[in-house]
Motif scaffolding. Structure first.
Motif, PDB file in Angstrom:
ATOM      1  N   PRO A 125      61.241  25.161   0.573  1.00  0.00           N
ATOM      2  CA  PRO A 125      60.596  26.224  -0.209  1.00  0.00           C
ATOM      3  C   PRO A 125      59.114  26.396   0.061  1.00  0.00           C
ATOM      4  O   PRO A 125      58.512  27.338  -0.454  1.00  0.00           O
ATOM      5  CB  PRO A 125      60.838  25.772  -1.659  1.00  0.00           C
ATOM      6  CG  PRO A 125      61.949  24.777  -1.596  1.00  0.00           C
ATOM      7  CD  PRO A 125      61.801  24.106  -0.275  1.00  0.00           C
ATOM      8  N   THR A 126      58.496  25.523   0.853  1.00  0.00           N
ATOM      9  CA  THR A 126      57.054  25.658   1.068  1.00  0.00           C
ATOM     10  C   THR A 126      56.719  26.758   2.073  1.00  0.00           C
ATOM     11  O   THR A 126      55.564  27.138   2.206  1.00  0.00           O
ATOM     12  CB  THR A 126      56.484  24.344   1.587  1.00  0.00           C
ATOM     13  OG1 THR A 126      57.096  24.003   2.835  1.00  0.00           O
ATOM     14  CG2 THR A 126      56.710  23.227   0.583  1.00  0.00           C
TER      15      THR A 126
ATOM     16  N   PRO B 146      51.765  27.251  12.044  1.00  0.00           N
ATOM     17  CA  PRO B 146      51.376  26.143  11.154  1.00  0.00           C
ATOM     18  C   PRO B 146      52.115  26.226   9.823  1.00  0.00           C
ATOM     19  O   PRO B 146      52.573  27.279   9.397  1.00  0.00           O
ATOM     20  CB  PRO B 146      49.871  26.362  10.983  1.00  0.00           C
ATOM     21  CG  PRO B 146      49.457  27.213  12.143  1.00  0.00           C
ATOM     22  CD  PRO B 146      50.628  28.082  12.450  1.00  0.00           C
ATOM     23  N   GLU B 147      52.220  25.060   9.151  1.00  0.00           N
ATOM     24  CA  GLU B 147      52.889  25.028   7.854  1.00  0.00           C
ATOM     25  C   GLU B 147      52.136  25.913   6.863  1.00  0.00           C
ATOM     26  O   GLU B 147      50.913  25.931   6.811  1.00  0.00           O
ATOM     27  CB  GLU B 147      52.957  23.603   7.330  1.00  0.00           C
ATOM     28  CG  GLU B 147      53.828  22.689   8.177  1.00  0.00           C
ATOM     29  CD  GLU B 147      53.944  21.302   7.556  1.00  0.00           C
ATOM     30  OE1 GLU B 147      53.411  21.105   6.450  1.00  0.00           O
ATOM     31  OE2 GLU B 147      54.564  20.428   8.185  1.00  0.00           O
ATOM     32  N   GLY B 148      52.897  26.664   6.083  1.00  0.00           N
ATOM     33  CA  GLY B 148      52.321  27.568   5.103  1.00  0.00           C
ATOM     34  C   GLY B 148      52.023  28.954   5.644  1.00  0.00           C
ATOM     35  O   GLY B 148      51.638  29.842   4.890  1.00  0.00           O
ATOM     36  N   THR B 149      52.185  29.151   6.969  1.00  0.00           N
ATOM     37  CA  THR B 149      51.951  30.476   7.547  1.00  0.00           C
ATOM     38  C   THR B 149      53.117  31.394   7.196  1.00  0.00           C
ATOM     39  O   THR B 149      54.276  31.029   7.406  1.00  0.00           O
ATOM     40  CB  THR B 149      51.815  30.387   9.073  1.00  0.00           C
ATOM     41  OG1 THR B 149      50.767  29.471   9.395  1.00  0.00           O
ATOM     42  CG2 THR B 149      51.502  31.744   9.675  1.00  0.00           C
ATOM     43  N   PRO B 150      52.853  32.602   6.681  1.00  0.00           N
ATOM     44  CA  PRO B 150      53.963  33.480   6.277  1.00  0.00           C
ATOM     45  C   PRO B 150      54.678  34.071   7.486  1.00  0.00           C
ATOM     46  O   PRO B 150      54.106  34.238   8.561  1.00  0.00           O
ATOM     47  CB  PRO B 150      53.268  34.562   5.457  1.00  0.00           C
ATOM     48  CG  PRO B 150      51.863  34.579   5.961  1.00  0.00           C
ATOM     49  CD  PRO B 150      51.542  33.165   6.330  1.00  0.00           C
ATOM     50  N   ILE B 151      55.939  34.411   7.278  1.00  0.00           N
ATOM     51  CA  ILE B 151      56.779  35.057   8.284  1.00  0.00           C
ATOM     52  C   ILE B 151      57.459  36.242   7.625  1.00  0.00           C
ATOM     53  O   ILE B 151      57.931  36.152   6.492  1.00  0.00           O
ATOM     54  CB  ILE B 151      57.829  34.089   8.862  1.00  0.00           C
ATOM     55  CG1 ILE B 151      57.143  32.903   9.559  1.00  0.00           C
ATOM     56  CG2 ILE B 151      58.763  34.796   9.816  1.00  0.00           C
ATOM     57  CD1 ILE B 151      58.113  31.839  10.024  1.00  0.00           C
ATOM     58  N   GLU B 152      57.513  37.358   8.324  1.00  0.00           N
ATOM     59  CA  GLU B 152      58.220  38.525   7.807  1.00  0.00           C
ATOM     60  C   GLU B 152      59.340  38.919   8.760  1.00  0.00           C
ATOM     61  O   GLU B 152      59.187  38.867   9.988  1.00  0.00           O
ATOM     62  CB  GLU B 152      57.281  39.729   7.643  1.00  0.00           C
ATOM     63  CG  GLU B 152      56.214  39.566   6.588  1.00  0.00           C
ATOM     64  CD  GLU B 152      54.935  39.041   7.189  1.00  0.00           C
ATOM     65  OE1 GLU B 152      54.697  39.281   8.389  1.00  0.00           O
ATOM     66  OE2 GLU B 152      54.164  38.368   6.477  1.00  0.00           O
ATOM     67  N   LEU B 153      60.466  39.314   8.171  1.00  0.00           N
ATOM     68  CA  LEU B 153      61.574  39.918   8.903  1.00  0.00           C
ATOM     69  C   LEU B 153      61.653  41.374   8.473  1.00  0.00           C
ATOM     70  O   LEU B 153      61.916  41.675   7.306  1.00  0.00           O
ATOM     71  CB  LEU B 153      62.902  39.208   8.619  1.00  0.00           C
ATOM     72  CG  LEU B 153      63.237  37.996   9.515  1.00  0.00           C
ATOM     73  CD1 LEU B 153      62.280  36.855   9.235  1.00  0.00           C
ATOM     74  CD2 LEU B 153      64.690  37.570   9.316  1.00  0.00           C
ATOM     75  N   ALA B 154      61.382  42.278   9.408  1.00  0.00           N
ATOM     76  CA  ALA B 154      61.406  43.715   9.117  1.00  0.00           C
ATOM     77  C   ALA B 154      62.634  44.324   9.764  1.00  0.00           C
ATOM     78  O   ALA B 154      62.906  44.089  10.949  1.00  0.00           O
ATOM     79  CB  ALA B 154      60.133  44.387   9.635  1.00  0.00           C
TER      80      ALA B 154
ATOM     81  N   HIS C 166      52.359  34.785  11.873  1.00  0.00           N
ATOM     82  CA  HIS C 166      50.900  34.874  11.835  1.00  0.00           C
ATOM     83  C   HIS C 166      50.274  33.592  12.378  1.00  0.00           C
ATOM     84  O   HIS C 166      49.265  33.105  11.871  1.00  0.00           O
ATOM     85  CB  HIS C 166      50.435  35.131  10.396  1.00  0.00           C
ATOM     86  CG  HIS C 166      50.947  36.415   9.838  1.00  0.00           C
ATOM     87  ND1 HIS C 166      50.303  37.618  10.006  1.00  0.00           N
ATOM     88  CD2 HIS C 166      52.082  36.692   9.130  1.00  0.00           C
ATOM     89  CE1 HIS C 166      50.979  38.581   9.409  1.00  0.00           C
ATOM     90  NE2 HIS C 166      52.078  38.049   8.874  1.00  0.00           N
ATOM     91  N   GLY C 167      50.919  33.073  13.424  1.00  0.00           N
ATOM     92  CA  GLY C 167      50.429  31.859  14.056  1.00  0.00           C
ATOM     93  C   GLY C 167      49.451  32.164  15.174  1.00  0.00           C
ATOM     94  O   GLY C 167      48.776  33.207  15.197  1.00  0.00           O
ATOM     95  N   PRO C 168      49.360  31.284  16.162  1.00  0.00           N
ATOM     96  CA  PRO C 168      48.402  31.473  17.266  1.00  0.00           C
ATOM     97  C   PRO C 168      48.759  32.625  18.189  1.00  0.00           C
ATOM     98  O   PRO C 168      47.913  33.079  18.964  1.00  0.00           O
ATOM     99  CB  PRO C 168      48.443  30.135  18.003  1.00  0.00           C
ATOM    100  CG  PRO C 168      49.784  29.567  17.676  1.00  0.00           C
ATOM    101  CD  PRO C 168      50.094  30.000  16.276  1.00  0.00           C
TER     102      PRO C 168
ATOM    103  N   GLY D 173      60.075  28.755   2.299  1.00  0.00           N
ATOM    104  CA  GLY D 173      60.856  27.651   2.843  1.00  0.00           C
ATOM    105  C   GLY D 173      60.091  26.948   3.911  1.00  0.00           C
ATOM    106  O   GLY D 173      59.212  27.493   4.552  1.00  0.00           O
ATOM    107  N   ASP D 174      60.410  25.745   4.101  1.00  0.00           N
ATOM    108  CA  ASP D 174      59.786  24.941   5.137  1.00  0.00           C
ATOM    109  C   ASP D 174      60.682  24.951   6.349  1.00  0.00           C
ATOM    110  O   ASP D 174      61.840  24.606   6.274  1.00  0.00           O
ATOM    111  CB  ASP D 174      59.602  23.509   4.603  1.00  0.00           C
ATOM    112  CG  ASP D 174      58.956  22.630   5.630  1.00  0.00           C
ATOM    113  OD1 ASP D 174      58.433  23.179   6.609  1.00  0.00           O
ATOM    114  OD2 ASP D 174      58.974  21.408   5.434  1.00  0.00           O
TER     115      ASP D 174
END
Length: 522
Positions: free
Chosen positions: A320-321, A362-370, A390-392, A482-483
């Protein structure tokens, strides 16, 4: 060519001389006919034969009586036409028409025979002649002129033709040199085209087009061979790593280096882990081999929105993180994206893309599925799935290569930075087998966006326009987090989510899938 020109000049010269001779002989004949008419009017031929100091004459007048030799009326005895005798009947048969005979001077003469009745009422034949020596002289000079001009023309034509042919075939010589250079291995050479409207110019353009295709084919072949060599080397390296680990722990156990039960258990665990990793890699390679065979797919109606929702639910359940959201292409709620395809393989595509994003952010970086529908370049309707992180991000120099097999931006090949690098290669192969495309773009604000476009179902255009039949979410699964650590693939940026622990459970159709389906209503 020169032989034909020689024949043409010979025929032309002969025709010219023949016409000239005919013309000059016609003039002599006209003079003879005029003399005959004048004599008939005067009833005497004496004025023809009598010399005149003011008007010189070349006429020869000879009278022939039956049974007697000819009597010359002119003062000049020689030369004259060489005629022994001629009868009145023969003269009448001639009909006052001039004809040609040889003279006593061995020259040609034109004569006309006229039947008369003298003062003694005795029939006789008067032969009036003019020599053709002047005509022969003119024809001789004309022959020399024609032959000289013809030879001069032939020589000039030879040099002009040689220069013209050499100049015309100069491009062909360049074509020959270019062909020789290409045969020597320089496929980049091209034929220089000066005038594309000529036959040689069109030939040069055709050869250049053919050479471009040949060069492209050779380049593609070399690139394919390079990829094959790299594939074999990378596959050998990736398979050798777990084999070395398994062999090392096996030798430790055989030599008795593992004494405690904990050490033995740890060694067996590592052996099992590496065996699973190797088995997963072999399965991925077999999948790619089957996709390369282009076997027919089991196509059924599939909605990319459902697959994306299931991937979101699976990720939320794993840890969940991690913040992961399901949205539309332009924001708002996700829209249905119906396609025809193999559901299991499409689930693997979504799982690999999500697992790839989880692994390399990185951990905690958001991800979107569009998810949604979008018009293609040819006005065709495309079902689109975008995985935005939204990573490197991915450097522009690496973007064209991320879908190659075993390719990874990080070449260290450690388990901490990635696995075999087959994930995005599998994605590209599956999407390609469905007639779609996948590409890399940059996320607004930083990061990478992987965009999958598939042809929409035939009935999707009408539904998209009418806005009917769309499915709604009872709750927005983009509120959860989520983690991806425990559920991410043991792979690289271009690795697959189908390795051990990395498929995000997208293709299993288990609890995560059922949970996702239960949040929809029609």
């Amino acid at each position: 060519m020169m032989a034909l020109m020689l024949v043409a000049l010979a025929v032309t010269g002969a025709g010219t001389l023949t016409l000239l001779r005919s013309y000059l002989e016609g003039q002599v004949d006209d003079k003879l006919k005029a003399a005959v008419e004048s004599a008939e009017q005067e009833r005497s031929f004496s004025q023809i034969a009598t010399p005149n100091t003011s008007v010189p004459t070349d006429y020869s007048v000879v009278v022939y009586y039956p049974g007697a030799a000819g009597r010359v009326l002119s003062d000049t005895r020689d030369p004259r036409p060489d005629i022994d005798s001629i009868t009145v009947d023969e003269a009448r048969q001639r009909g006052f028409q001039p004809y040609q005979v040889r003279g006593t001077d061995n020259e040609n003469w034109r004569v006309v025979a006229v039947s008369i009745v003298d003062s003694n009422q005795q029939r006789a034949v008067v032969v009036i002649g003019l020599p053709l020596s002047t005509v022969d002289q003119v024809l001789g000079h004309a022959t020399l002129v024609v032959v000289g001009v013809g030879l001069l023309t032939l020589i000039l034509a030879f040099f002009i033709a040689s220069w013209t042919v050499t100049r015309s075939f100069r491009p062909l010589a360049r074509v020959e040199k270019t062909a020789a250079a290409i045969a020597a291995g320089d496929l980049s050479r091209r034929v220089a085209v000066e005038n594309p409207d000529t036959e040689v110019g069109r030939l040069g353009r055709s050869l250049n087009a053919m050479l471009a295709h040949i060069e492209a084919a050779f380049a593609a072949r070399m690139a394919s061979e390079d990829r094959m060599r790299r594939f074999a080397a990378d596959a050998s390296h990736e398979l050798r790593t777990p084999l070395v680990t398994i062999r090392g722990y096996s030798e430790l156990y055989r030599h008795g280096a593992l004494e405690s039960p904990e050490e033995i258990a740890n060694a067996m665990g590592r052996i099992e882990s590496e065996a699973k990793r190797m088995g997963s890699m072999v399965e991925d390679l077999l999948l790619l081999a089957r996709l390369d065979e282009q076997r027919p797919l089991q196509q059924k109606p599939v909605d990319l929105q459902l697959l994306a929702h299931d991937a979101v639910v699976d990720t939320q359940a794993s840890d969940p993180t991690r913040v992961i959201a399901l949205t539309g292409l332009n924001g708002g709620r996700a829209q249905p994206a119906p396609v025809l395809g193999d559901e299991a393989k499409l689930r693997q595509v979504v799982g690999n893309l999500v697992g790839n994003a989880l692994r390399y952010t990185p951990e905690g970086t958001p991800i979107e599925l569009a998810v949604g529908m979008r018009s293609g370049k040819d006005d065709s309707l495309q079902a689109v799935l975008e995985v935005r992180d939204h990573g490197p991000g991915i450097p522009d120099s690496e973007a064209p290569k991320v879908f190659e097999r075993f390719y990874r931006a990080d070449t260290s090949r450690t388990r901490d930075t990635g696995g075999s690098g087959l994930g995005l290669a599998i994605v590209a192969a599956i999407v390609g087998s469905h007639g779609g495309s996948v590409r890399v773009d940059t996320t607004a604000g930083g990061g990478a966006t992987l965009i999958v476009s598939l042809p929409a179902r035939n009935d999707a255009r009408e539904e998209h326009r009418a806005g009917s039949g769309s499915q709604r979410l009872d709750r927005k699964p983009d509120d959860g987090a989520g983690d991806g650590a425990s559920g991410s693939p043991d792979d690289g940026r271009t690795d697959d989510g189908g390795t051990d622990g990395g498929r995000t459970d997208g293709g299993r159709g288990g609890n995560g899938s059922q949970a996702g389906l239960s949040t929809y209503r029609s």
